[in-house]
Scaffold this motif. Structure first.
Motif, PDB file in Angstrom:
ATOM      1  N   ALA A   1      50.005  76.675  32.947  1.00  0.00           N
ATOM      2  CA  ALA A   1      51.009  77.570  32.365  1.00  0.00           C
ATOM      3  C   ALA A   1      50.829  77.662  30.855  1.00  0.00           C
ATOM      4  CB  ALA A   1      52.402  77.073  32.705  1.00  0.00           C
ATOM      5  N   ASP A   2      50.814  78.875  30.345  1.00  0.00           N
ATOM      6  CA  ASP A   2      50.731  79.146  28.902  1.00  0.00           C
ATOM      7  C   ASP A   2      49.604  78.362  28.241  1.00  0.00           C
ATOM      8  OD1 ASP A   2      52.861  80.916  28.961  1.00  0.00           O
ATOM      9  OD2 ASP A   2      54.291  79.238  28.931  1.00  0.00           O
ATOM     10  N   LEU A   3      48.426  78.421  28.852  1.00  0.00           N
ATOM     11  CA  LEU A   3      47.285  77.678  28.308  1.00  0.00           C
ATOM     12  C   LEU A   3      46.647  78.469  27.174  1.00  0.00           C
ATOM     13  CD1 LEU A   3      45.669  75.027  29.037  1.00  0.00           C
ATOM     14  CD2 LEU A   3      43.970  76.575  30.007  1.00  0.00           C
TER      15      LEU A   3
ATOM     16  N   ALA B   1      38.971  78.428  14.509  1.00  0.00           N
ATOM     17  CA  ALA B   1      40.140  79.264  14.258  1.00  0.00           C
ATOM     18  C   ALA B   1      40.268  80.367  15.303  1.00  0.00           C
ATOM     19  CB  ALA B   1      40.044  79.877  12.860  1.00  0.00           C
ATOM     20  N   ASN B   2      39.260  80.487  16.155  1.00  0.00           N
ATOM     21  CA  ASN B   2      39.251  81.591  17.113  1.00  0.00           C
ATOM     22  C   ASN B   2      39.961  81.202  18.411  1.00  0.00           C
ATOM     23  OD1 ASN B   2      38.625  83.983  18.394  1.00  0.00           O
ATOM     24  ND2 ASN B   2      36.685  83.158  19.160  1.00  0.00           N
ATOM     25  N   ARG B   3      41.001  81.987  18.727  1.00  0.00           N
ATOM     26  CA  ARG B   3      41.782  81.681  19.933  1.00  0.00           C
ATOM     27  C   ARG B   3      41.103  82.345  21.126  1.00  0.00           C
ATOM     28  NH1 ARG B   3      48.176  82.680  19.668  1.00  0.00           N
ATOM     29  NH2 ARG B   3      48.816  82.075  21.771  1.00  0.00           N
ATOM     30  N   ALA B   4      40.373  81.551  21.905  1.00  0.00           N
ATOM     31  CA  ALA B   4      39.557  82.111  22.976  1.00  0.00           C
ATOM     32  C   ALA B   4      40.377  82.432  24.222  1.00  0.00           C
ATOM     33  CB  ALA B   4      38.426  81.151  23.331  1.00  0.00           C
ATOM     34  N   LEU B   5      41.444  81.666  24.443  1.00  0.00           N
ATOM     35  CA  LEU B   5      42.323  81.929  25.589  1.00  0.00           C
ATOM     36  C   LEU B   5      43.755  82.054  25.082  1.00  0.00           C
ATOM     37  CD1 LEU B   5      41.069  79.380  28.280  1.00  0.00           C
ATOM     38  CD2 LEU B   5      40.733  81.857  28.287  1.00  0.00           C
ATOM     39  N   ARG B   6      44.467  83.037  25.628  1.00  0.00           N
ATOM     40  CA  ARG B   6      45.824  83.269  25.147  1.00  0.00           C
ATOM     41  C   ARG B   6      46.789  83.258  26.332  1.00  0.00           C
ATOM     42  NH1 ARG B   6      48.218  85.938  20.651  1.00  0.00           N
ATOM     43  NH2 ARG B   6      46.166  85.965  19.696  1.00  0.00           N
ATOM     44  N   ASP B   7      47.664  82.264  26.328  1.00  0.00           N
ATOM     45  CA  ASP B   7      48.795  82.224  27.278  1.00  0.00           C
ATOM     46  C   ASP B   7      48.390  82.487  28.720  1.00  0.00           C
ATOM     47  OD1 ASP B   7      50.388  81.691  25.126  1.00  0.00           O
ATOM     48  OD2 ASP B   7      50.846  83.810  24.770  1.00  0.00           O
ATOM     49  N   VAL B   8      47.440  81.714  29.218  1.00  0.00           N
ATOM     50  CA  VAL B   8      46.994  81.899  30.595  1.00  0.00           C
ATOM     51  C   VAL B   8      47.867  81.065  31.534  1.00  0.00           C
ATOM     52  CG1 VAL B   8      45.096  81.541  32.215  1.00  0.00           C
ATOM     53  CG2 VAL B   8      44.622  82.351  29.893  1.00  0.00           C
ATOM     54  N   SER B   9      48.411  81.696  32.554  1.00  0.00           N
ATOM     55  CA  SER B   9      49.198  80.979  33.562  1.00  0.00           C
ATOM     56  C   SER B   9      48.635  81.298  34.937  1.00  0.00           C
ATOM     57  CB  SER B   9      50.674  81.396  33.506  1.00  0.00           C
ATOM     58  OG  SER B   9      51.204  81.069  32.231  1.00  0.00           O
TER      59      SER B   9
ATOM     60  N   ILE C   1      43.195  72.527  22.582  1.00  0.00           N
ATOM     61  CA  ILE C   1      43.807  73.098  23.782  1.00  0.00           C
ATOM     62  C   ILE C   1      45.305  72.839  23.746  1.00  0.00           C
ATOM     63  CG2 ILE C   1      43.388  71.027  25.189  1.00  0.00           C
ATOM     64  CD1 ILE C   1      42.763  73.032  27.514  1.00  0.00           C
ATOM     65  N   GLU C   2      46.099  73.836  24.172  1.00  0.00           N
ATOM     66  CA  GLU C   2      47.559  73.697  24.217  1.00  0.00           C
ATOM     67  C   GLU C   2      48.081  74.329  25.484  1.00  0.00           C
ATOM     68  OE1 GLU C   2      49.475  75.340  20.802  1.00  0.00           O
ATOM     69  OE2 GLU C   2      48.697  73.778  19.478  1.00  0.00           O
TER      70      GLU C   2
ATOM     71  N   GLY D   1      40.767  85.997  25.079  1.00  0.00           N
ATOM     72  CA  GLY D   1      40.745  86.250  26.514  1.00  0.00           C
ATOM     73  C   GLY D   1      42.143  86.082  27.083  1.00  0.00           C
ATOM     74  N   VAL D   2      42.544  87.018  27.948  1.00  0.00           N
ATOM     75  CA  VAL D   2      43.855  86.906  28.580  1.00  0.00           C
ATOM     76  C   VAL D   2      43.690  87.103  30.085  1.00  0.00           C
ATOM     77  CG1 VAL D   2      45.199  87.687  26.605  1.00  0.00           C
ATOM     78  CG2 VAL D   2      44.284  89.360  28.215  1.00  0.00           C
ATOM     79  N   LEU D   3      44.642  86.527  30.834  1.00  0.00           N
ATOM     80  CA  LEU D   3      44.657  86.755  32.278  1.00  0.00           C
ATOM     81  C   LEU D   3      45.516  87.982  32.547  1.00  0.00           C
ATOM     82  CD1 LEU D   3      44.071  85.813  35.192  1.00  0.00           C
ATOM     83  CD2 LEU D   3      46.172  84.485  35.055  1.00  0.00           C
ATOM     84  N   VAL D   4      44.928  89.024  33.151  1.00  0.00           N
ATOM     85  CA  VAL D   4      45.676  90.252  33.403  1.00  0.00           C
ATOM     86  C   VAL D   4      46.539  90.092  34.649  1.00  0.00           C
ATOM     87  CG1 VAL D   4      45.499  92.711  33.914  1.00  0.00           C
ATOM     88  CG2 VAL D   4      43.931  91.641  32.284  1.00  0.00           C
TER      89      VAL D   4
END
Lengths: 283, 351, 284
Positions: free
Chosen positions: C35-37, C43-51, C89-90, C255-258
């Motif tokens: 959740a919200d990975l 500094a580059n956010r490769a994954l954004r809020d993946v659940s 990672i968060e 990258g985001v999960l659609v």
């Protein structure tokens, strides 16, 4: 994970750390002791005065070392690069294998053997005496295989597409070589030449019986004129009595190291350019 | 899509230009250029042939004069250079001249092997640490440092060995070793000259050579191969054991042989540290000794005063044995490397 | 016979009838609960809020254009990204109900339980036998190694081809065989999950089919997560599909999960227009 595996991992890295210390400690000790012993002799007189019993000058030895390096660059450089080009671009089949094999065997030739034969033939038999030419030829025989090898490798790294492009444009082989291949391979070739010069800087065994030594400044005369050089100063002055001679010897060592650092830095800069070029080509 | 892994590893370099070679027709000028380049390409081979021919020519009288005793006599002495002349097998030599390569061969092999055994693990361990644990931005500086060490003139190492390192060892480590009372490893430790110090200094000299090649090799192991081990839950050490080491083994053998050859032929450093015992067998590892290379350098001057010329010839024969040993080492290393690469492993890149 | 994998198609790949079509609308038993990975390279956010929830003993396909972070996401699942310097990672990433990145969790033990097969076959530079036996041996598994090697190679459908040359170097095998050897090596340590990062991208179509068949067989025992560029492959083998894409943000691309769901639904009735565009080949 078992305790044994974790412990083995820990121990392995400790052993590697100890190994690293065993590399670093003696090396640093060498550098520090050379510098430490050289301190009393450091000063401008090293460059402004020649070697003699009273002063701690090294002008003649510095000039002689540089002349020897220049000679190696001319003799081994031209022959080695040409030979490397032939091996990479023209030689085929058994000729290629044999020429490369013998060149590699020559690379393993102990330097004292080269010095010994150079002495018996060039210095004595040919009546050249201790001379610049004999010294340069002995040194060149020593570093030639390195130059051949690095030139060959540098050319082989040029993509085949460039050769095909040259042929496709109807360019003669020589033009393809000089206009396209050599410029691309140049940084690699130059860094090979620099390695050869670095090896020459530290050598003494092949020079001991070919170059001789003199307290006067070296002349650009090929035969019958002895050549002073830095490593010889270290060798002879250290066996002389007196702290001044020892300090001079150490200063000569320090200058050799300085020359080495300059050569290595130059080699790095050239090699970095070479890498960038290769990276561009592979895009 | 073809599989990358199906391509035989390590064969790309020589196949690369074969196609291009066949492409272009040669003009007259091209032929002339090729001829000049060919002559240059013959030079290393010609130089080798000249050196070997001269060595054999110079050594020939000594080979006849000495016969097999060259390999059985346990001393190397030029005799009384100002005394009478003796004749044997049709060749003259100074009275009392007795040329045996055995102590020199022994000194050469033992000192270089001790150096090799000390240097290779240290160099490989250090190289692994450098590649795996040192941050990327320090890698360049470390490379320069290793190159600098590899380039330090051997005379500098020699002096360091005789004035700094040897005395230090003899006051400390050598005492401890000698105290164990093991034959060959006991007796007077002297001032730090002799076989063991020379071997250790030789090790210090060849470590940068082996280490910088090992470093390149370890760096060239594909990250994807190491990840395969990591993804199975292997520790970093296990990854090195099962992936890195098998990958670089062939190259490491080549590097070790290169270092060994350097130690075999090293002249000046050994000459300074050996303790000037030019014609005897060492009785312990702390004793003075000499090597073939150092003997040639040390004796050449006085050999010239031998009016019979036999001393010069005998030194050439020593040189010939040195050449043979170096050549065999080289060949052995090649065969060993080939044996390991027969397993279909990637052949040592970067060497 | 499935279509060759290299075919460029503007038609909608249709999932085959069978297991794939019958996946429940929601994941009931999740091996991974994410959740919200968020993941950063520097500094580059490769994954954004993946659940995303990944179901037990299902095949989940991660699809999307290049640079959408699907491989990065996959490598978060067995902590492979730990090896890269300067990453962060968060968010929540639970494996079997336990936070995977909790301090004290041993990454090495996690990677044994969560196996991985890579884009290029990467066997150890050792014999075929050793490739399978090394990891169980160092893990101190109390089994007969010979049996384990045979069992693993059989499960990877490789045993018959290599049983007479187990001592030969793994590099003597073809690319497809090497990849099956890597799968055998992975299942030899009895993992719970197998992650596959485009396992067929370096293989020819026939070798690809063999690996796909293998995945379907392994499904009964393992949870499989596969990254693939090949729409047909995702449609053929997976129960669930997650579609990732790249989004431009003020601070850079991420990258985001659609969307994710049963493969049948994603391929026939996606709820997001971007998914539909990508699947039918109207993307990029």
């Amino acid at each position: 994970m078992s305790l044994k595996r974790r412990l083995t991992d820990r121990i392995f890295w400790v052993v590697c750390g100890v190994a690293f210390l065993l590399i670093a400690a003696p090396s640093i000790s060498v550098l520090v002791s050379v510098f430490h012993q050289a301190v009393p002799a450091l000063g401008w007189q090293l460059f402004s005065h020649r070697t003699n019993a009273k002063a701690t000058g090294l002008q003649n030895a510095i000039l002689g070392s540089l002349i020897l390096l220049g000679g190696v660059l001319v003799v081994a450089g031209s022959v080695g690069v040409a030979a490397g080009i032939y091996l990479a671009e023209y030689a085929t089949g058994r000729t290629e294998k044999l020429l490369r094999f013998f060149s590699e065997i020559l690379a393993g030739m102990p330097s004292i053997v080269i010095g010994y034969i150079a002495y018996l033939t060039l210095v004595v038999q040919f009546h050249w005496g201790y001379s610049l030419l004999a010294a340069v030829i002995a040194l060149s025989a020593l570093v030639l295989p390195y130059i051949v090898k690095t030139t060959e490798v540098a050319l082989r790294q040029v993509p085949t597409a460039i050769r095909e492009a040259g042929a496709g444009l109807g360019m003669p082989r020589t033009a393809t070589l000089t206009r396209m291949l050599l410029p691309t391979a140049l940084p690699g070739i130059v860094s090979g030449l620099i390695v050869a010069l670095a090896i020459s800087t530290g050598e003494l065994a092949p020079l001991l019986f070919t170059a001789g030594f003199t307290d006067t400044n070296p002349k650009l005369q090929l035969l019958h004129q002895q050549v002073p050089y830095l490593t010889n100063v270290i060798y002879t002055d250290i066996s002389l009595p007196g702290s001044r001679a020892h300090a001079t010897a150490a200063a000569a060592g320090l200058l050799s190291l300085l020359l080495l650092v300059i050569l290595i830095t130059a080699g790095r800069l050239v090699a970095r350019r070479a890498r960038r070029q290769t990276a561009r080509m592979s895009l | 899509m073809t599989s990358v892994a199906e391509r035989p590893a390590g064969r790309t370099a020589s196949g690369l230009s074969a196609r291009a070679r066949a492409i272009s027709e040669l003009t007259g000028r091209d032929r002339a250029v090729r001829a000049v380049l060919f002559v240059a390409a013959l030079v290393p081979t010609a130089a080798l042939a000249f050196l070997v021919y001269e060595m054999i020519k110079q050594a020939y009288p000594a080979i006849i004069f000495n016969g097999w005793s060259f390999f059985t006599t346990k001393k190397f002495t030029m005799g009384n250079l100002y005394g009478n002349v003796v004749v044997k097998h049709g060749y003259q030599a100074a009275q009392g001249a007795d040329f045996g390569v055995l102590p020199l061969l022994f000194g050469t092999l033992v000192s270089s092997l001790i150096a090799l055994v000390l240097a290779v693990p240290v160099a490989v361990g250090g190289a692994i640490l450098l590649v795996e644990k040192v941050p990327a931005r320090l890698q360049g500086a470390l490379g320069v440092f290793l190159e600098l060490l590899a380039g330090i003139p051997s005379i500098v190492f020699g002096l360091w060995g005789i004035y700094t390192f040897g005395p230090l060892l003899s006051r400390t480590v050598y005492r401890w070793i000698a105290a164990l009372g093991i034959p060959w490893l006991s007796g007077s430790t002297g001032a730090g000259e002799g076989l063991l110090t020379a071997s250790v200094v030789l090790a210090v000299m060849i470590i940068p050579i082996v280490a910088s090649i090992a470093r390149e090799l370890v760096r060239s192991v594909p990250a994807v191969s190491k990840e395969g081990a990591v993804a199975l839950g292997l520790t970093p050490t296990e990854t090195i054991r099962f992936v890195t080491i098998p990958y670089v083994r062939t190259g490491l053998i080549a590097a070790a042989v290169l270092g060994w050859a350097r130690a075999l032929g090293e002249t000046i450093a050994v000459l300074v540290i050996s303790g000037d015992a030019l014609n005897i067998y060492p009785h312990s590892i702390f004793d003075p000794f000499s090597t073939m290379a150092a003997t040639i350098a040390a004796f050449l001057d006085s050999a010239l005063t031998d009016s019979t010329g036999m001393a010069i010839h005998a030194l050439a024969e020593v040189g010939l044995v040195l050449l043979a040993v170096t050549f065999l080492t080289n060949l052995g290393g090649r065969l060993l490397a080939r044996r390991f690469s027969d397993a279909g492993l990637p052949v040592g890149r970067g060497v | 016979m499935p279509e060759p994998s290299t075919q460029v198609s503007y038609s909608r790949p249709v999932p085959e009838a069978g297991g794939a079509a019958q996946a429940a609308p929601e994941v009931v038993d999740a091996v991974f609960d994410i959740a919200d990975l968020n993941f950063w390279y520097g500094a580059n956010r490769a994954l954004r809020d993946v659940s995303l929830r990944i179901g037990r003993q299902e095949i989940t396909a991660l699809i999307g254009p290049s640079g959408c972070g699907k491989t990065t996401f996959l490598r978060c699942l067995n902590r492979m990204n730990d090896l890269l310097p300067d990453t962060r990672i968060e968010g929540r990433l639970d494996f079997d109900g336990e936070p995977l990145y909790r301090p004290g969790v041993q990454a090495i033990e996690i990677r044994r339980r969560i196996g991985m097969v890579f884009q290029k076959p990467n066997p150890f530079p050792k014999s075929i036998y050793d490739n399978v036996a090394i990891a169980p041996k160092v893990n101190g598994m109390k089994v007969n190694l010979d049996d384990l090697v045979e069992e693993s190679l059989s499960r990877a459908a490789l045993w018959n081809e290599v049983k007479d040359k187990l001592k030969q170097s793994a590099f003597s095998l073809s690319g497809g065989q090497q990849q099956r050897l890597c799968i055998a090596r992975t299942i030899a340590v009895k993992p719970e999950v197998i992650l596959m990062d485009e396992p067929c991208s370096a293989l020819d179509p026939l070798a690809t089919i063999r690996i796909e068949e293998l995945m379907t067989e392994l499904k009964s025992d393992y949870t499989i997560v596969i990254v693939t560029h090949n729409m047909q492959q995702a449609a053929r083998v997976s129960d669930r599909t997650a579609f990732f894409t790249v989004e431009d943000h003020p601070e850079g691309r991420s990258g985001v999960l659609v969307e994710s769901g049963p493969t049948h639904k994603i391929f026939t009735a996606p709820s997001d227009q971007r998914t539909d565009d990508y699947i039918t080949g109207r993307f990029g």
